[in-house]
Motif scaffolding. Structure first.
Motif, PDB file in Angstrom:
ATOM      1  N   GLU A  97      -9.461 -29.107  -6.434  1.00 46.41           N
ATOM      2  CA  GLU A  97      -8.576 -29.009  -7.605  1.00 46.41           C
ATOM      3  C   GLU A  97      -9.099 -29.856  -8.764  1.00 46.41           C
ATOM      4  N   GLU A  98      -9.706 -30.987  -8.446  1.00 49.27           N
ATOM      5  CA  GLU A  98     -10.230 -31.870  -9.497  1.00 49.27           C
ATOM      6  C   GLU A  98     -11.426 -31.249 -10.198  1.00 49.27           C
ATOM      7  N   PHE A  99     -12.275 -30.548  -9.449  1.00 48.46           N
ATOM      8  CA  PHE A  99     -13.516 -30.021 -10.036  1.00 48.46           C
ATOM      9  C   PHE A  99     -13.565 -28.493 -10.013  1.00 48.46           C
ATOM     10  N   GLU A 100     -12.402 -27.827  -9.948  1.00 47.29           N
ATOM     11  CA  GLU A 100     -12.369 -26.383  -9.739  1.00 47.29           C
ATOM     12  C   GLU A 100     -13.100 -25.577 -10.814  1.00 47.29           C
ATOM     13  N   GLU A 101     -13.221 -26.104 -12.003  1.00 47.71           N
ATOM     14  CA  GLU A 101     -13.887 -25.361 -13.078  1.00 47.71           C
ATOM     15  C   GLU A 101     -15.408 -25.444 -12.989  1.00 47.71           C
ATOM     16  N   ASN A 102     -15.921 -26.343 -12.152  1.00 40.70           N
ATOM     17  CA  ASN A 102     -17.373 -26.572 -12.101  1.00 40.70           C
ATOM     18  C   ASN A 102     -17.868 -26.632 -10.664  1.00 40.70           C
ATOM     19  N   ILE A 103     -17.623 -25.572  -9.893  1.00 41.64           N
ATOM     20  CA  ILE A 103     -18.119 -25.500  -8.516  1.00 41.64           C
ATOM     21  C   ILE A 103     -18.843 -24.168  -8.327  1.00 41.64           C
ATOM     22  N   ASP A 104     -20.148 -24.248  -8.101  1.00 43.08           N
ATOM     23  CA  ASP A 104     -20.922 -23.035  -7.835  1.00 43.08           C
ATOM     24  C   ASP A 104     -20.888 -22.660  -6.356  1.00 43.08           C
TER      25      ASP A 104
ATOM     26  N   SER B 291      -7.798 -33.755   1.703  1.00 39.87           N
ATOM     27  CA  SER B 291      -8.838 -34.369   0.862  1.00 39.87           C
ATOM     28  C   SER B 291      -9.683 -33.314   0.167  1.00 39.87           C
ATOM     29  N   LEU B 292     -10.024 -32.248   0.902  1.00 39.35           N
ATOM     30  CA  LEU B 292     -10.828 -31.176   0.309  1.00 39.35           C
ATOM     31  C   LEU B 292     -10.051 -30.451  -0.778  1.00 39.35           C
ATOM     32  N   LYS B 293      -8.777 -30.223  -0.540  1.00 38.66           N
ATOM     33  CA  LYS B 293      -7.928 -29.555  -1.540  1.00 38.66           C
ATOM     34  C   LYS B 293      -7.890 -30.364  -2.834  1.00 38.66           C
ATOM     35  N   GLU B 294      -7.709 -31.677  -2.722  1.00 35.66           N
ATOM     36  CA  GLU B 294      -7.666 -32.539  -3.913  1.00 35.66           C
ATOM     37  C   GLU B 294      -9.001 -32.526  -4.649  1.00 35.66           C
TER      38      GLU B 294
ATOM     39  N   LYS C  30     -35.804 -24.972  -9.966  1.00 37.41           N
ATOM     40  CA  LYS C  30     -35.468 -25.623 -11.234  1.00 37.41           C
ATOM     41  C   LYS C  30     -33.966 -25.686 -11.473  1.00 37.41           C
ATOM     42  N   GLU C  31     -33.205 -24.865 -10.750  1.00 32.65           N
ATOM     43  CA  GLU C  31     -31.772 -24.734 -10.993  1.00 32.65           C
ATOM     44  C   GLU C  31     -31.000 -25.915 -10.422  1.00 32.65           C
ATOM     45  N   ASN C  32     -30.188 -26.545 -11.250  1.00 35.62           N
ATOM     46  CA  ASN C  32     -29.295 -27.615 -10.803  1.00 35.62           C
ATOM     47  C   ASN C  32     -27.873 -27.055 -10.716  1.00 35.62           C
ATOM     48  N   VAL C  33     -27.407 -26.838  -9.490  1.00 39.51           N
ATOM     49  CA  VAL C  33     -26.089 -26.228  -9.303  1.00 39.51           C
ATOM     50  C   VAL C  33     -25.048 -27.310  -9.032  1.00 39.51           C
ATOM     51  N   SER C  34     -23.800 -26.985  -9.325  1.00 40.63           N
ATOM     52  CA  SER C  34     -22.696 -27.886  -8.968  1.00 40.63           C
ATOM     53  C   SER C  34     -22.188 -27.472  -7.591  1.00 40.63           C
ATOM     54  N   MET C  35     -21.971 -28.434  -6.733  1.00 41.33           N
ATOM     55  CA  MET C  35     -21.649 -28.104  -5.355  1.00 41.33           C
ATOM     56  C   MET C  35     -20.663 -29.088  -4.746  1.00 41.33           C
ATOM     57  N   SER C  36     -19.720 -28.543  -4.002  1.00 41.00           N
ATOM     58  CA  SER C  36     -18.862 -29.373  -3.159  1.00 41.00           C
ATOM     59  C   SER C  36     -19.400 -29.281  -1.741  1.00 41.00           C
TER      60      SER C  36
ATOM     61  N   GLY D 220     -17.451 -34.193  -0.497  1.00 43.45           N
ATOM     62  CA  GLY D 220     -18.067 -34.735  -1.704  1.00 43.45           C
ATOM     63  C   GLY D 220     -18.306 -33.669  -2.742  1.00 43.45           C
ATOM     64  N   TYR D 221     -18.647 -34.113  -3.939  1.00 43.63           N
ATOM     65  CA  TYR D 221     -18.917 -33.199  -5.055  1.00 43.63           C
ATOM     66  C   TYR D 221     -20.093 -33.726  -5.868  1.00 43.63           C
ATOM     67  N   SER D 222     -20.997 -32.807  -6.229  1.00 44.11           N
ATOM     68  CA  SER D 222     -22.127 -33.140  -7.092  1.00 44.11           C
ATOM     69  C   SER D 222     -22.183 -32.146  -8.241  1.00 44.11           C
ATOM     70  N   PHE D 223     -22.205 -32.663  -9.463  1.00 40.96           N
ATOM     71  CA  PHE D 223     -22.225 -31.796 -10.643  1.00 40.96           C
ATOM     72  C   PHE D 223     -23.579 -31.110 -10.826  1.00 40.96           C
TER      73      PHE D 223
END
Length: 341
Positions: free
Chosen positions: A281-288, A275-278, A207-213, A225-228
Motif C-alpha cells: 500500500e505504501e509503494f503501490e504506485e511504483n512496483i514493477d 506487513s506485506l499489505k502495508e 540496463k533496466e532498473n526496476v522497482s520491486m517488492s 522489502g522494497y527497492s525503487f
C-alpha cells in the motif's frame, strides 16, 4: 506437416526414454486418485463421528485410521513427485550440462558482449527466446526450429526450470550451445537465425532498473522489502515468530505437536500478510514486480490476498535471511543463470 509431427514425436520419445518420466507420472496419477478416495473416507468418518455418539470409539478409530492412510499416501506422492523432478533434471549419459554458473549483472553483460562479437559467414547462428510461462513448442514456426536444432539440445531445454523464461544461443557446429535464464521475465517467445546472435533484449534488460517488492518466506522468520531501483532496499522488515521445530517421534503426541506447529505457522503467515499489505500500500504506485523466494508454498499462502495486477516472479534461489547482509538478498534474486551444453 507429417514429417514435422514425426520429428516432434521422435524427440518426445527420446526424452521419455531417457528420463523414465512416463512411468512416474502414471504412478503419481494412481496415487492422486487413491488420495481422493482416502479424503472421502476421512469425510465419511467425520460424519459418522458427528452423527453417532453411541459408536464414538469406532468412529474415532475409523477417522484416525483414514487420516493416517491419507498422510502416508501424501508422503509417498511427494516422494514420487520429487523423483519425477529429479528424472527431468538428471537425464543420463551424454545429456548433461558441462557448466552451470551464476552471474551478476556485470558478469552477464561481459558474457553477452562476447556472444554478440561472434560472427559466422553463413547465417546459421540461432537465438531462441522462450517467454516466462512459455514452452518451446508454442513458438511460431516451431517445426522449422526443430529442423535447425538437434534432439539432445531440445531435450536439455526441457531440463531447465525457469519461471522467467530462457534464451538459447546455438551454433550448428556446437562451438556455442548455451542457455541463459534472466532474473526478469521475458515477455515474448520467438527465434532468429543470422550471422550473429540476438543479444539486444538481454543487454537491454541488464540496463533496466526496476522497482520491486520482495518476500522471502520461511516458517518462523520471513523478510519483506522494497527497492525503487533494484540497487538497494529503500524499506524492509524481518518478521519473526515462535514456530516449533518438527517432531521426530510418532503417535498421538506427534499429531498434537504438529497441530500446534501448524497453528504457529498460521499465526506467522498472518503477521507476514499484514506487513506485506502495508508495504504494498505504501509503494503501490511504483512496483514493477513482486519477487517470491524461500519456501514458495508458504510464500503463495502469504500472497493469497495480493492484487492480481502485481506481476509475481518466483525465484529458485535458496535465500537465507541475514539481517546484517540484507543487500545480499537483492544480489541473489537478480542473478543470471548460465547453462553450457
Amino acid at each position: 506437416m507429417v514429417e514435422k509431427d514425426r520429428v516432434i514425436n521422435n524427440i518426445n520419445y527420446i526424452f521419455k526414454k531417457y528420463s523414465g518420466k512416463e512411468e512416474l507420472e502414471a504412478e503419481i496419477n494412481k496415487l492422486q486418485s487413491h488420495i481422493l478416495e482416502l479424503e472421502l473416507d476421512v469425510n465419511t468418518a467425520n460424519k459418522r463421528y458427528e452423527k453417532s455418539a453411541a459408536s464414538e470409539k469406532r468412529a474415532v478409530a475409523a477417522k484416525q485410521g483414514a487420516e493416517e492412510k491419507l498422510k502416508a499416501a501424501e508422503v509417498k506422492l511427494r516422494s514420487l513427485e520429487h523423483e519425477l523432478e529429479k528424472c527431468k533434471k538428471d537425464v543420463p549419459g551424454q545429456l548433461s550440462f558441462t557448466r552451470k554458473d551464476m552471474f551478476n549483472k556485470k558478469q552477464a553483460h561481459e558474457l553477452l558482449q562476447s556472444l554478440s562479437s561472434i560472427e559466422y559467414p553463413a547465417a546459421s547462428l540461432l537465438t531462441v527466446h522462450i517467454a516466462a510461462g512459455g514452452k518451446p513448442e508454442n513458438i511460431q514456426d516451431y517445426g522449422k526450429l526443430v529442423e535447425e536444432l538437434d534432439s539432445e539440445t531440445l531435450a536439455m531445454i526441457g531440463k531447465v526450470s525457469s519461471s522467467t523464461g530462457l534464451v538459447l544461443f546455438y551454433s550448428p557446429d556446437h562451438l556455442v550451445n548455451e542457455l541463459i535464464v534472466p532474473p526478469l521475465p521475458l515477455k515474448r517467445s520467438y527465434w532468429t537465425k543470422g550471422n550473429t546472435f540476438d543479444t539486444d533484449s538481454l543487454l537491454e534488460s541488464i540496463k533496466e532498473n526496476v522497482s520491486m517488492s520482495v518476500l522471502v518466506a520461511h516458517a518462523g522468520e520471513s523478510f519483506v522489502g522494497y527497492s525503487f531501483d533494484s540497487e538497494e532496499f529503500d524499506s524492509f522488515q524481518v518478521i519473526k515468530s515462535s514456530v516449533k521445530a518438527k517432531h521426530a517421534k510418532g503417535g498421538f503426541s506427534q499429531r498434537r505437536f504438529e497441530r500446534l506447529r501448524d497453528e504457529d505457522i498460521a499465526h506467522h503467515i498472518d503477521k507476514v500478510k499484514l506487513s506485506l499489505k502495508e508495504l504494498l500500500e505504501e509503494f503501490e504506485e511504483n512496483i514493477d514486480y513482486l519477487f517470491l523466494a524461500g519456501d514458495l508454498q508458504l510464500a503463495k499462502e502469504m500472497t493469497s490476498d495480493v492484487p492480481l495486477d502485481i506481476e509475481q516472479v518466483f525465484s529458485s534461489s535458496d535465500i537465507r535471511i541475514e539481517k546484517h547482509y540484507v543487500q545480499d538478498i537483492l544480489n541473489q534474486l537478480l542473478v543470471y543463470r548460465r547453462y553450457r551444453l
